[in-house]
Design a protein around this motif. Structure first.
Motif, short mmCIF file in Angstrom:
data_model
loop_
_atom_site.label_atom_id
_atom_site.label_comp_id
_atom_site.label_asym_id
_atom_site.label_seq_id
_atom_site.Cartn_x
_atom_site.Cartn_y
_atom_site.Cartn_z
N LYS A 78 -10.27 -4.01 4.25
CA LYS A 78 -10.05 -2.36 3.97
C LYS A 78 -8.79 -2.60 2.84
O LYS A 78 -8.53 -1.36 2.22
CB LYS A 78 -9.91 -1.62 4.97
CG LYS A 78 -11.02 -1.45 5.80
CD LYS A 78 -12.38 -0.84 5.30
CE LYS A 78 -13.29 -0.81 6.16
NZ LYS A 78 -14.51 -0.06 5.66
N LEU A 79 -7.97 -3.53 2.65
CA LEU A 79 -6.61 -3.46 1.84
C LEU A 79 -7.28 -3.78 0.25
O LEU A 79 -7.71 -4.67 -0.05
CB LEU A 79 -5.74 -4.59 2.12
CG LEU A 79 -4.38 -4.50 1.79
CD1 LEU A 79 -3.62 -3.11 1.90
CD2 LEU A 79 -3.69 -5.87 1.98
N GLY A 83 3.71 2.25 -2.09
CA GLY A 83 2.54 2.87 -1.66
C GLY A 83 1.25 1.82 -1.95
O GLY A 83 0.43 2.56 -2.39
N VAL A 84 1.61 0.68 -2.24
CA VAL A 84 0.34 -0.31 -2.55
C VAL A 84 0.10 -1.19 -1.47
O VAL A 84 -0.85 -2.10 -1.53
CB VAL A 84 0.86 -1.35 -3.70
CG1 VAL A 84 1.22 -0.41 -4.89
CG2 VAL A 84 2.41 -2.08 -3.41
N ILE A 97 -2.29 -0.65 -8.02
CA ILE A 97 -3.63 -0.61 -7.72
C ILE A 97 -4.48 -0.09 -9.07
O ILE A 97 -4.04 1.01 -9.51
CB ILE A 97 -4.02 0.14 -6.53
CG1 ILE A 97 -3.32 -0.54 -5.31
CG2 ILE A 97 -5.51 0.25 -6.30
CD1 ILE A 97 -3.35 0.51 -3.94
N PRO A 98 -5.58 -0.80 -9.49
CA PRO A 98 -6.38 -0.29 -10.56
C PRO A 98 -6.91 1.17 -10.28
O PRO A 98 -6.97 1.81 -9.15
CB PRO A 98 -7.58 -1.09 -10.67
CG PRO A 98 -7.16 -2.31 -9.93
CD PRO A 98 -6.22 -1.96 -8.83
N LEU A 99 -6.87 1.95 -11.65
CA LEU A 99 -7.21 3.45 -11.56
C LEU A 99 -8.61 3.53 -11.06
O LEU A 99 -8.70 4.40 -10.20
CB LEU A 99 -7.06 3.99 -13.09
CG LEU A 99 -7.17 5.33 -13.26
CD1 LEU A 99 -6.14 5.89 -14.19
CD2 LEU A 99 -8.54 5.96 -13.59
N GLU A 100 -9.25 2.72 -11.49
CA GLU A 100 -10.90 3.07 -10.95
C GLU A 100 -10.97 2.60 -9.39
O GLU A 100 -11.72 3.38 -8.87
CB GLU A 100 -11.91 2.08 -11.72
CG GLU A 100 -12.05 2.49 -13.16
CD GLU A 100 -12.69 3.86 -13.39
OE1 GLU A 100 -13.58 4.23 -12.49
OE2 GLU A 100 -12.40 4.52 -14.44
N SER A 156 -0.35 3.89 -7.35
CA SER A 156 0.07 4.05 -5.68
C SER A 156 -0.83 4.76 -5.16
O SER A 156 -1.09 5.94 -5.40
CB SER A 156 1.48 4.81 -5.77
OG SER A 156 2.06 4.73 -4.62
N MET A 157 -1.48 3.98 -4.18
CA MET A 157 -2.79 4.77 -3.45
C MET A 157 -2.13 5.73 -2.46
O MET A 157 -2.54 6.90 -2.22
CB MET A 157 -3.34 3.70 -2.41
CG MET A 157 -4.63 4.15 -1.77
SD MET A 157 -5.76 4.62 -2.81
CE MET A 157 -6.49 3.22 -3.21
N ARG A 158 -0.62 5.77 -1.85
CA ARG A 158 -0.13 6.65 -1.06
C ARG A 158 0.13 7.87 -1.99
O ARG A 158 -0.01 8.96 -1.19
CB ARG A 158 1.13 6.27 -0.35
CG ARG A 158 1.64 7.17 0.48
CD ARG A 158 2.92 6.37 1.18
NE ARG A 158 3.89 6.07 0.28
CZ ARG A 158 4.55 5.23 0.31
NH1 ARG A 158 4.04 4.12 0.98
NH2 ARG A 158 5.43 4.85 -0.51
#
Length: 546
Positions: free
Chosen positions: A17-18, A48-49, A178-181, A213-215
């Motif tokens: 899931k990462l 946040g990655v 993390i990539p935008l898509e 950053s996902m967070r």
């Protein structure tokens, strides 16, 4: 059940899931599967990655009752305790608030005791770069040769602040943005789980603002979801959060490029009236011109552009070249640095928009040199014919040029012989006119005064005043023009610039002789002897009252 923020609810509980960290995941999984478990790990990368999440997953994989395994079950007591954060054998320490050497000495004492119920005793130190130098030094020996049941996992956002002595004792893993898509896909999944409808452009904007950053993206998503009810749209985000839309930026830029500066500045002030800061507006303009520059250079990947390509009108792209977009981008970066010290940042932004009207006419020195080289090449190859100015003449209106059948580069104008014969008398008349009007004559004092007002004379320091001091013009026996003045300085100035004066007189009167300049002192006026005696007696001076 209490509300749980999306960033916590969507925290990965398995390596699968990462997202966005495939290299880190594959390396750790292979190391666990092969039993090559290090005693110290260093996770570095932006915020946040997934650094802390990866540390907890690694602790779970090592202490799972079915492990060590790269795929922890998540159901055993050890996995649940680590997930919920109260495992006694997995100690998380905030390096920002436990920076002293005394805090590290506590760890040195604790490592002497084996884990209570787990396989490993794991220390996770977040923001490890915040530790003091003394604390790092106290930790060196412990992480170099710890007991076999101790594992250290360090996480930091500033790897350069971690001493090299610490880095050399750890296995280092660098986490990437993390990539935008990928972020947009995770946001869409979160929206579906919450039964919220979300437009694609709105999710794209949230993912872009996350900056990898996902967070951060999840946090902004929660805020947007709070005021959007069951449907997230870009229009709602724009109205509630008060940001500058790309359509507004495009309208301002397009109006300025079309020299409609008043409309552009009016639209800019409408943005300011909504409470949007000048700094934010400059940042949005910078992002807009950056995207234009990339598109002009052939980059259309939306992730690199950080914008959707349809947000930039084709009309704007047609008006600007890559060099012009680069010049605007450079000006915006300079503007952002200068508005901190400006008397009015708003005035600075308005001035930039006003200057945009001249951007389509900006040509770089490289482009000028390139065009000159092309012109030189065309002349050399005979594609362009150079016609001297003296060979050009005005012909009668009945002369009609022949049709051009060849390309413009090689085209020549053909005129029938009869038309040339008809035009010859008119050409001869035109050539005679300047000769009749330029009959040779001796310049007069009025001619000297006339050339003193010409631009060529005004550009020479002191020459105009020198010519104004000329009081006599005469022609000498050897054919030279004599100019007489009352002072030696004007005469010297005229002699030094005689060549220029001669050229101007030739254009005006056709005079081809030389120029001589002299000065003659004015004769002294006779003074009344009686007045002279009176002045001598009283030690005075006789002043002539004009």
């Amino acid at each position: 059940m209490a509300y749980e923020v999306t960033a916590t609810r969507k925290r990965p509980q398995a390596f699968e899931k990462l997202v966005g960290q495939e290299f880190v995941v594959s390396t750790i999984e292979n190391a666990i599967s092969s039993g090559r478990i290090a005693h110290a790990y260093l996770f570095s990368g932006p915020r946040g990655v997934g650094k802390t999440s990866s540390a907890r997953l690694l602790a779970k994989a090592l202490n799972c009752e079915h492990g060590p395994t790269a795929h922890p079950c998540g159901e055993c007591v050890s996995c649940k305790e680590i997930t919920q954060g109260y495992s006694v054998d997995v100690i998380e320490i905030d390096g920002a608030s436990n920076t002293s050497v005394n805090d590290i000495r506590v760890i040195k004492d604790e490592v002497l005791f084996p884990p209570q119920s787990s396989r490993y005793k794991i220390y996770i130190i977040d923001e490890v770069h915040m530790l003091s130098t003394s604390a790092f030094n106290a930790l060196l020996k412990t992480i170099e040769e710890p007991p076999e049941y101790i594992i250290f996992i360090f996480a930091t956002t500033e790897l350069q602040k971690v001493p090299a002595t610490i880095r050399s004792r750890c296995q280092q893993f660098h986490f990437q943005l993390i990539p935008l898509e990928t972020i947009k896909g995770c946001l869409r999944e979160a929206a579906q789980e919450m039964n919220i409808k979300a437009d694609d452009d709105a999710l794209f904007w949230i993912a872009r603002e996350g900056n990898g950053s996902m967070r951060d993206a999840y946090t902004l998503f929660d805020q947007v979801a709070a005021f959007s009810q069951d449907h997230i749209t870009l229009e709602k985000i724009k109205n509630k959060l008060g940001f500058v839309g790309s359509d507004q930026i495009a309208n301002i830029v397009l109006a300025a490029l079309k020299n409609n500066v008043s409309t552009a500045i009016t639209e800019l002030n409408k943005i300011f009236s909504k409470g949007i800061s000048v700094e934010q507006c400059v940042r949005d303009l910078t992002q807009f011109f950056r995207a234009i520059l990339f598109i002009k250079q052939g980059i259309t990947n939306e992730e690199m552009l950080n914008m959707r390509t349809e947000e930039i009108p084709d009309e704007v792209l047609a008006l600007l070249s890559a060099n012009q977009a680069e010049a605007a981008l450079r000006s915006l970066l300079q503007l952002y640095r200068e508005i901190r010290y400006s008397i009015s940042p708003k005035f600075e932004a308005e001035l930039f928009i006003s200057r945009l009207s001249g951007l389509p006419f900006l040509v770089s020195s490289q482009e000028l040199v390139k065009k000159l080289d092309e012109l030189k090449k065309n002349v050399t190859e005979g594609k362009v014919t150079v016609v001297k100015e003296k060979e050009l003449s005005i012909v009668s209106s009945n002369v009609v040029p022949a049709k051009v059948e060849k390309p413009i580069e090689q085209a020549t104008i053909a005129v029938e012989e009869k038309q040339i014969e008809q035009a010859t008398p008119a050409i001869e008349e035109k050539q005679k006119e300047p000769q009749e009007s330029n009959n040779k004559r001796v310049p007069t004092l009025e001619d000297i005064k006339a050339i003193s007002n010409m631009d060529d004379i005004e550009s020479v320091f002191g020459l105009q005043n020198a010519l104004d001091n000329v009081n006599t013009v005469a022609l000498s026996e050897d054919g030279c023009l004599e100019l007489r003045t009352d002072s030696p300085l004007p005469a010297k100035t005229i002699r030094n610039n005689s060549k220029l004066i001669n050229e101007l007189l030739f254009k005006l009167t056709g005079f081809e002789g030389g120029i001589n300049s002299f000065y003659c002192e004015k004769p002294k006026e006779k003074i009344n002897p009686t007045l002279e005696k009176i002045a001598t007696c009283f030690r005075g001076t006789i002043i002539k009252n004009d």
